[in-house]
Design a protein around this motif. Structure first.
Motif, PDB file in Angstrom:
ATOM      1  N   LYS A 124       1.001  -1.197   0.097  1.00 57.15           N
ATOM      2  CA  LYS A 124       0.073  -0.158  -0.074  1.00 57.15           C
ATOM      3  C   LYS A 124       0.943   0.999   0.024  1.00 57.15           C
ATOM      4  N   TYR A 125       0.488   2.239  -0.850  1.00 56.65           N
ATOM      5  CA  TYR A 125       1.246   3.302  -0.670  1.00 56.65           C
ATOM      6  C   TYR A 125       0.699   4.567  -0.375  1.00 56.65           C
ATOM      7  N   ASN A 126       1.380   5.387   0.406  1.00 53.99           N
ATOM      8  CA  ASN A 126       0.699   6.760   0.711  1.00 53.99           C
ATOM      9  C   ASN A 126       1.046   7.806  -0.173  1.00 53.99           C
ATOM     10  N   VAL A 127       0.293   8.256  -0.817  1.00 55.87           N
ATOM     11  CA  VAL A 127       0.409   9.200  -1.925  1.00 55.87           C
ATOM     12  C   VAL A 127       0.387  10.749  -1.816  1.00 55.87           C
TER      13      VAL A 127
ATOM     14  N   ASP B  71       4.768   7.650   0.895  1.00 58.78           N
ATOM     15  CA  ASP B  71       5.682   6.720  -0.020  1.00 58.78           C
ATOM     16  C   ASP B  71       6.023   7.047  -1.322  1.00 58.78           C
ATOM     17  N   MET B  72       5.097   7.908  -1.905  1.00 62.79           N
ATOM     18  CA  MET B  72       5.096   8.367  -3.274  1.00 62.79           C
ATOM     19  C   MET B  72       4.765   9.763  -3.485  1.00 62.79           C
ATOM     20  N   VAL B  73       5.645  10.590  -4.111  1.00 62.55           N
ATOM     21  CA  VAL B  73       5.106  11.860  -4.534  1.00 62.55           C
ATOM     22  C   VAL B  73       4.927  11.983  -6.185  1.00 62.55           C
ATOM     23  N   VAL B  74       3.656  12.313  -6.450  1.00 62.39           N
ATOM     24  CA  VAL B  74       3.101  12.436  -7.700  1.00 62.39           C
ATOM     25  C   VAL B  74       3.297  13.845  -8.264  1.00 62.39           C
TER      26      VAL B  74
ATOM     27  N   LEU C 160      11.967   7.023  -0.509  1.00 60.68           N
ATOM     28  CA  LEU C 160      10.668   7.779  -1.191  1.00 60.68           C
ATOM     29  C   LEU C 160      10.625   7.490  -2.532  1.00 60.68           C
ATOM     30  N   LEU C 161       9.452   7.399  -3.068  1.00 60.76           N
ATOM     31  CA  LEU C 161       9.075   7.421  -4.695  1.00 60.76           C
ATOM     32  C   LEU C 161       8.834   8.821  -5.281  1.00 60.76           C
ATOM     33  N   PHE C 162       9.532   9.130  -6.208  1.00 58.57           N
ATOM     34  CA  PHE C 162       8.959  10.271  -6.646  1.00 58.57           C
ATOM     35  C   PHE C 162       8.721  10.094  -8.215  1.00 58.57           C
ATOM     36  N   VAL C 163       7.683  10.667  -8.681  1.00 58.41           N
ATOM     37  CA  VAL C 163       7.447  10.386 -10.082  1.00 58.41           C
ATOM     38  C   VAL C 163       7.519  11.850 -10.694  1.00 58.41           C
ATOM     39  N   GLY C 164       8.592  11.660 -11.436  1.00 55.98           N
ATOM     40  CA  GLY C 164       8.947  12.883 -12.202  1.00 55.98           C
ATOM     41  C   GLY C 164      10.643  13.070 -12.184  1.00 55.98           C
ATOM     42  N   PRO C 165      10.960  13.739 -13.066  1.00 60.92           N
ATOM     43  CA  PRO C 165      12.641  13.738 -13.096  1.00 60.92           C
ATOM     44  C   PRO C 165      13.175  14.804 -12.193  1.00 60.92           C
ATOM     45  N   GLY C 166      14.519  14.719 -11.997  1.00 60.89           N
ATOM     46  CA  GLY C 166      15.290  15.848 -11.228  1.00 60.89           C
ATOM     47  C   GLY C 166      15.271  16.874 -12.080  1.00 60.89           C
TER      48      GLY C 166
END
Ligand code: AMP
Ligand code: GLY
Length: 450
Positions: A19-22, A83-86, A111-117
């Motif tokens: 389960k991911y907290n988003v 857990d995940m930033v979108v 931490l999962l990050f959706v998006g580039p640096g």
């Protein structure tokens, strides 16, 4: 994450019971469409949106604040055990949000990050960088040159060597307004003058002048883990305010997916000439790009050319695209951000999707705000995404130019269109307006082929 993730590699079996907290960043129709899709995932834990909007906040807890407030984002990530930033919009990516969060000692390392640096976000943040990247990797795009203010005379000479229409662009982010297309040399010279004169602030420190591409635009999207990618449904957006693509440019008045000319052959060209060299190029330049890439393409006589890259999803394309993804986007994003998409396959619906945006009268110029919105409760048979709404004294009111996105699917584009347009007059607010011809050109293109 409720269970530990093995270091380095991750695989699909591992993801199954997690389960991911988003935390979703942004507040527009695009973000509502992403939220709508994320909320369908069995892998979703707690769901927050910063700041969100009344539509998003019906499915995710809203956190007041701005996406430019990196410290607020850090605190939210830590306090809410995210857990995940979108990241919906581009600005935080271009400003280096991912790098910032990864450098904070109190933010967990996985931490999962959706998006580039910041490095990968230059694909959108600097047109000059994007052009040079394409040149390095042999990716088809309009011929171009870039100039600084000191090279004003060379810029004029280059303009004179081209044929009209002339395309002049501010190098940096200019809220979608930094591209000026002119029919005459005089107008093009004036645009140069304005850009170098500071019309777009520091975004205009450099100017890109490029060859005009004559064709039909289409938007392609991928989700990449830095090595492989999933191809999302393609879409077309409608940027002008009036029917027939007339009038001023807007943030987008509607969208359609699929795009009929994107048959197997065209998609194969896009994959082999554009998407694959882009993903490989990012990898070979060590950018570790994990997130969405939006390819703004021109179909010139059957051959795709890149007009621009964006490092996020498109708006209002996302509102149609999300309706056509049948697999679990949250699982795909977790795998992409975790660095291994190899276990993931995307399932795309064969149905068509159409989105019409309802805007405030006067938009994209001056328009009023705070008008009560009525009729939404009756719209249960199509999908409504909020773009520019707010709650005031317990009532839903308008708060932006683009107010609502009305989206529907159907067996064919005409079916989806009919469903949207049969309901568009159900919502209303003072001065509401919409285009009546979204997707109409795609029905007739080319003569019934889909
Ligand atoms: P951009 O901000 O680079 O996406 O440009 C905004 C819009 O300007 C695009 O969506 C196109 O409609 C148009 N445009 C940009 N570059 C070109 C070009 N080289 N040729 C024709 N149209 C262009
Ligand atoms: N629809 C174009 C964009 O999102 O930039």
């Amino acid at each position: 994450m409720r269970s530990a993730r093995p270091a380095g590699n991750v695989n699909r079996y591992y993801y199954k019971d997690m389960k991911y907290n988003v935390l979703l960043l942004g507040s527009g129709g695009r973000e509502h469409a992403l939220a709508w899709k994320i909320a369908q995932s069995p892998m979703l834990g707690d769901f927050y949106a910063l700041p969100g909007n009344p539509g998003i906040n019906a499915i995710a807890e809203g956190i007041e604040g701005k996406v430019s407030d990196f410290d607020l984002i850090r605190r939210t990530v830590v306090e809410k055990n995210i857990d995940m930033v979108v990241c919906g919009p581009e600005d935080p990516l271009v400003e280096g949000l991912k790098d910032f969060l990864k450098s904070c000692p109190d933010v967990k390392g996985d931490l999962l990050f959706v998006g580039p640096g910041k490095d990968g976000a230059r694909l959108e943040g600097s047109k000059d960088f994007a052009k040079e990247f394409m040149a390095r990797h042999g990716i088809p795009t309009a011929a171009y040159r870039s100039f600084t203010a000191e090279q004003r005379n060379e810029a004029s000479a280059f303009l004179r060597s081209l044929r009209p229409p002339y395309v002049v662009k501010a190098d940096g982010l200019a809220a979608g307004k930094g591209v000026i297309i002119s029919q005459s040399l005089e107008e093009a010279e004036e645009s140069l003058e304005h850009i170098f004169g500071g019309q777009f602030g520091s975004a205009g420190a450099k100017v890109v002048i490029e060859e005009y591409l004559d064709g039909v635009e289409v938007s392609f999207f991928v989700l990449t883990d830095g090595h492989g990618y999933l191809l999302l449904p393609e879409a077309k957006d409608y940027k002008r305010i009036w029917d027939g693509d007339k009038g001023l440019n807007t943030g987008g008045m509607g969208s359609v997916s699929p795009v009929p000319f994107c048959d197997g052959e065209f998609v194969e060209k896009v994959r082999s000439r554009i998407i694959e060299p882009t993903v490989k190029g990012l990898e070979s330049e060590n950018m570790d790009y994990r997130g969405f890439i939006f390819f703004g393409l021109m179909n010139c006589g059957g051959d795709p050319y890149v007009i621009e890259y964006n490092v996020r999803m498109g708006d209002p394309e996302t509102e149609s695209v999300m309706l056509r993804i049948d697999s679990d986007l949250l699982a795909h994003m977790a795998a992409a951000a975790g660095g291994d998409l190899s276990g993931q396959t995307i399932k795309v619906s064969r149905q068509a999707a159409v989105t019409a945006i309802v805007v405030s009268g006067g938009y994209p110029e001056k328009y009023g705000k705070g008008y009560p919105v009525s009729g939404l409760e009756a719209l249960t048979d199509i999908t409504v995404f909020h773009a520019g709404t707010a709650m005031k004294d317990g009532k839903l009111v308008t708060s932006g130019g683009r107010v609502l996105a009305l989206s529907a699917t159907g067996e064919t584009i005409p079916d989806a269109r009919d469903r949207v347009y049969s309901r568009v007059d159900t919502v209303s607010f003072d001065g509401s307006f919409h285009r009546g011809d979204i997707a109409l050109d795609m029905i007739n293109w080319p003569a019934g082929k889909r």
